[in-house]
Design an enzyme around this catalytic site. Structure first.
Site, short mmCIF file in Angstrom:
data_model
loop_
_atom_site.label_atom_id
_atom_site.label_comp_id
_atom_site.label_asym_id
_atom_site.label_seq_id
_atom_site.Cartn_x
_atom_site.Cartn_y
_atom_site.Cartn_z
CG ASN A 141 -0.37 -0.56 2.45
OD1 ASN A 141 0.48 -1.44 2.41
ND2 ASN A 141 -0.78 -0.04 3.58
N PRO B 20 -0.36 4.71 0.86
CG PRO B 20 -0.54 4.59 3.18
CD PRO B 20 0.14 3.95 2.00
CB THR B 21 -2.70 10.34 1.47
OG1 THR B 21 -3.38 10.07 0.24
CG2 THR B 21 -2.32 11.80 1.55
CD GLU C 278 -3.54 -4.50 -12.38
OE1 GLU C 278 -2.55 -5.18 -12.65
OE2 GLU C 278 -4.50 -4.39 -13.16
CG LEU D 26 -7.12 -4.26 -10.26
CD1 LEU D 26 -8.17 -3.92 -9.22
CD2 LEU D 26 -6.50 -5.60 -9.92
CG ASN E 35 -6.46 6.09 -10.73
OD1 ASN E 35 -7.14 5.44 -11.53
ND2 ASN E 35 -5.87 5.53 -9.69
CG LEU F 77 -10.48 6.82 -15.12
CD1 LEU F 77 -9.95 5.53 -14.49
CD2 LEU F 77 -11.60 6.50 -16.12
CB CYS G 291 -6.98 4.44 -6.40
SG CYS G 291 -6.28 2.86 -5.93
NE ARG H 44 -8.77 0.16 0.47
CZ ARG H 44 -7.75 -0.43 -0.15
NH1 ARG H 44 -6.52 -0.29 0.31
NH2 ARG H 44 -7.96 -1.17 -1.22
N1 LIG Z 1 -7.21 -1.13 -4.79
C1 LIG Z 1 -7.23 -0.83 -6.07
O1 LIG Z 1 -8.26 -0.84 -6.72
C2 LIG Z 1 -5.95 -0.48 -6.78
C3 LIG Z 1 -5.94 -0.46 -8.17
C4 LIG Z 1 -4.75 -0.16 -8.83
C5 LIG Z 1 -3.62 0.12 -8.10
N2 LIG Z 1 -3.65 0.12 -6.74
C6 LIG Z 1 -2.40 0.39 -6.02
O2 LIG Z 1 -1.83 -0.85 -5.63
C7 LIG Z 1 -1.17 -0.73 -4.37
C8 LIG Z 1 -1.74 -1.72 -3.38
O3 LIG Z 1 -3.11 -1.42 -3.18
P1 LIG Z 1 -4.09 -2.41 -2.42
O4 LIG Z 1 -5.46 -1.84 -2.59
O5 LIG Z 1 -3.81 -3.81 -2.84
O6 LIG Z 1 -3.58 -2.19 -0.91
P2 LIG Z 1 -3.86 -3.12 0.34
O7 LIG Z 1 -3.70 -2.26 1.54
O8 LIG Z 1 -5.14 -3.88 0.13
O9 LIG Z 1 -2.67 -4.20 0.30
C9 LIG Z 1 -1.34 -3.89 0.53
C10 LIG Z 1 -0.73 -5.03 1.36
O10 LIG Z 1 0.66 -4.82 1.48
C11 LIG Z 1 1.07 -5.33 2.74
N3 LIG Z 1 2.37 -4.78 3.13
C12 LIG Z 1 2.68 -3.51 3.50
N4 LIG Z 1 3.99 -3.41 3.77
C13 LIG Z 1 4.53 -4.64 3.58
C14 LIG Z 1 5.84 -5.15 3.70
N5 LIG Z 1 6.86 -4.38 4.07
N6 LIG Z 1 6.04 -6.47 3.44
C15 LIG Z 1 5.00 -7.25 3.05
N7 LIG Z 1 3.73 -6.81 2.91
C16 LIG Z 1 3.51 -5.53 3.18
C17 LIG Z 1 -0.05 -4.91 3.66
O11 LIG Z 1 -0.06 -5.67 4.85
C18 LIG Z 1 -1.29 -5.12 2.77
O12 LIG Z 1 -1.88 -6.40 2.99
C19 LIG Z 1 -1.33 0.73 -3.96
O13 LIG Z 1 -0.20 1.44 -4.39
C20 LIG Z 1 -2.55 1.18 -4.75
O14 LIG Z 1 -2.52 2.55 -5.01
C21 LIG Z 1 -4.78 -0.20 -6.08
#
Ligand SMILES: NC(=O)c1ccc[n+]([C@@H]2O[C@H](COP(=O)([O-])OP(=O)(O)OC[C@H]3O[C@@H](n4cnc5c(N)ncnc54)[C@H](O)[C@@H]3O)[C@@H](O)[C@H]2O)c1
Length: 458
Positions: free
Chosen positions: A90, A92-93, A160, A162, A223, A226, A275, A345
């Site tokens: 992740n 985040p901001t 990504e 999606l 993003n 959109l 996002c 979120r």
């Molecule tokens: N959610 C979406 O729709 C979406 C779409 C496209 C891109 N993204 C991007 O993808 C990234 C991930 O988003 P997400 O929604 O999957 O976040 P998420 O919070 O659901 O998952 C991130 C995971 O990373 C793990 N993590 C954090 N630090 C870690 C470390 N040091 N070692 C191992 N694991 C660790 C966390 O425990 C968490 O489970 C972000 O940058 C987001 O902007 C998200």
């Protein structure tokens, strides 16, 4: 079976889990392991109750798990054996220090880079899957090059695209896959290796390759564009409410222009999700960093407008309900930020509920998937909010319904029965314009849609 290559994904969240499940499903010749510091999440991925809800995800995981898809909490072992490491943590901001409220918090990304460096004893390809500020790959490279052990890492960008709620369909049939790499022999070789993975199911012409910075920036830009469309149509929704124009008709009419196109023009209570806001604010921060103040202000207004639209929704409730909603039960239909996900979120529903609480109303939240998340998000107000999965329970004794998520389940409810259960006059505020407003009016409801004339009984 001997695997062609071993892929690791660090971060088993909404992106890492589904993305790797689809790669494993489509590429049985690769071993795919997903690791996370959150052990509970890994356990859930290994159980029948996956940690996230996505249509079609269960079946994909079922097919690949234990064959060439593995979920593990052993991050170091995963790094050691991997040839290719996707980083999907992740971002985040940042909520502290410089750039608080705008910049990306890159601490999780940096931790993974340092772990990779610590544990690796041979070259690897590192793929940024997380959404990152442009030029992050440079920082990654510098960290990974910071010890003299001589292990070489190629850092690629593969953002990504999606969308939650349709993640599996998006991954199986993407509009495009974007890959950014350095223009060096080693960078291009790494690029070919990642193209080869996607080429197992994505037509070659949809796999776009660019330089690293274009790839990183394209994700933030996508993003921003959109979200901008939603804020744009929402500005027009407010004008429609004053002028008897109908925002759905306007959206349809402009969407027929092939230069504009029909998608993402639905007026609503506002956009949510982890996002859009985060990525735009990150873009704003970057622009300010580079001294582009006008550009920053332009994009920031997309977020400001979205906040305004959310607050405006409860403002209209107040106006229509005789300027007081104190003590009134309001059934909040939907808490997830969009349909077909349990993710809450940045959900507009939270802003709506908080505004209702500020007015001393009693929100009763109903959602088919997001009640646990809603309880978590409102942990400080559990004595003032009610929760139920049953919409018919939620409306009992309520003065109003506020539709916040476009779940199709809400369209199919028996509104005559619901009307009978509610206090009169009964209101529907349709923050997603999904219900049949004329029919609701005929049942006896006062109906207040977004961006079109209200239907009020006098
Ligand atoms: N959610 C979406 O729709 C979406 C779409 C496209 C891109 N993204 C991007 O993808 C990234 C991930 O988003 P997400 O929604 O999957 O976040 P998420 O919070 O659901 O998952 C991130 C995971 O990373 C793990 N993590 C954090 N630090 C870690 C470390 N040091 N070692 C191992 N694991 C660790 C966390 O425990 C968490 O489970 C972000 O940058 C987001 O902007 C998200």
């Amino acid at each position: 079976m001997a695997f062609r290559k071993r892929i690791l994904c660090i971060g088993a969240g909404y992106v890492g889990g589904p993305t790797m499940a689809v790669i494993a499903d489509k590429c049985p010749q690769y071993k795919v392991t997903v690791v996370d510091i959150n052990r509970a999440r890994i356990e859930a991925w290994n159980s029948p109750n996956l940690p996230i809800y996505e249509p079609g995800l269960d079946a994909v995981v079922e097919r690949a798990r234990g064959r060439n898809l593995f979920f593990s909490a052993n991050i170091d072992a995963g790094i050691r054996e991997a040839d290719i490491i996707f980083v999907s943590v992740n971002t985040p901001t940042k909520n502290f220090g410089q750039g608080a409220g705008y910049a990306s918090d890159l601490q999780y990304l940096e931790q993974t880079a340092r772990r990779i460096l610590e544990v690796s004893d041979r070259p690897k390809i590192i793929v940024e899957k997380s959404t990152l500020p442009v030029r992050t790959a440079e920082a990654m490279e510098r960290i990974l090059d910071s010890t003299p052990r001589g292990v070489h890492f190629d850092v690629l960008s593969n953002p990504e695209f999606l969308a939650e709620g349709s993640a599996i369909a998006d991954l199986e049939n993407p509009d495009r896959v974007l890959l950014g790499a350095r223009d060096t022999a080693s960078g291009q070789k790494a690029l070919a290796e990642i193209v080869r993975i996607y080429a197992n199911w994505v037509p070659r012409e949809r796999i776009l390759t660019t330089n690293v910075w274009s790839s990183e920036l394209s994700k933030l830009t996508a993003n921003a564009f959109l979200a901008q469309r939603i804020s744009s149509i929402n500005t027009i929704s407010a004008l429609c409410e004053r002028t008897e124009a109908n925002v759905d008709e306007v959206a349809f009419a402009i969407g027929r222009d092939s230069r504009i196109g029909p998608k993402f023009l639905k007026a609503s209570v506002g956009f949510g999700g982890s996002c859009f806001k985060k990525d735009i604010l990150n873009l704003v921060y970057l622009c300010r960093h580079y001294g582009l103040m006008e550009v920053a202000d332009y994009w920031e207004s997309v977020v400001r407008l979205n906040d305004w639209q959310q607050h405006r929704f409860v403002g209209r409730m107040l106006t229509h309900m005789f300027n007081t909603i104190a003590g009134k039960r309001v059934a909040v239909f939907g808490f997830a930020f969009k349909a077909d996900t349990g993710d809450t979120r940045e959900t507009p529903a939270l802003t709506v509920v908080r505004d209702l609480l500020a007015e001393h109303a009693v929100p009763v939240i109903t959602d088919p998937k997001a009640i646990p998340e809603a309880r978590h998000d409102l942990a400080d107000a559990l004595d003032r909010v009610e929760f139920t999965e049953d919409p018919y329970e939620a409306v009992k004794g309520a003065h109003a319904i506020a539709v916040c998520t476009e779940w199709q389940q809400f369209v199919r409810l028996d509104y005559a029965k619901i009307f009978a259960l509610m206090r009169k006059p009964a209101f529907v505020f349709d923050g997603r314009n999904i219900l049949d407003h004329r029919k609701l009016y005929d049942v006896g409801f006062n109906v207040v849609p977004i961006g079109k004339a209200e239907l009020i009984h006098h």
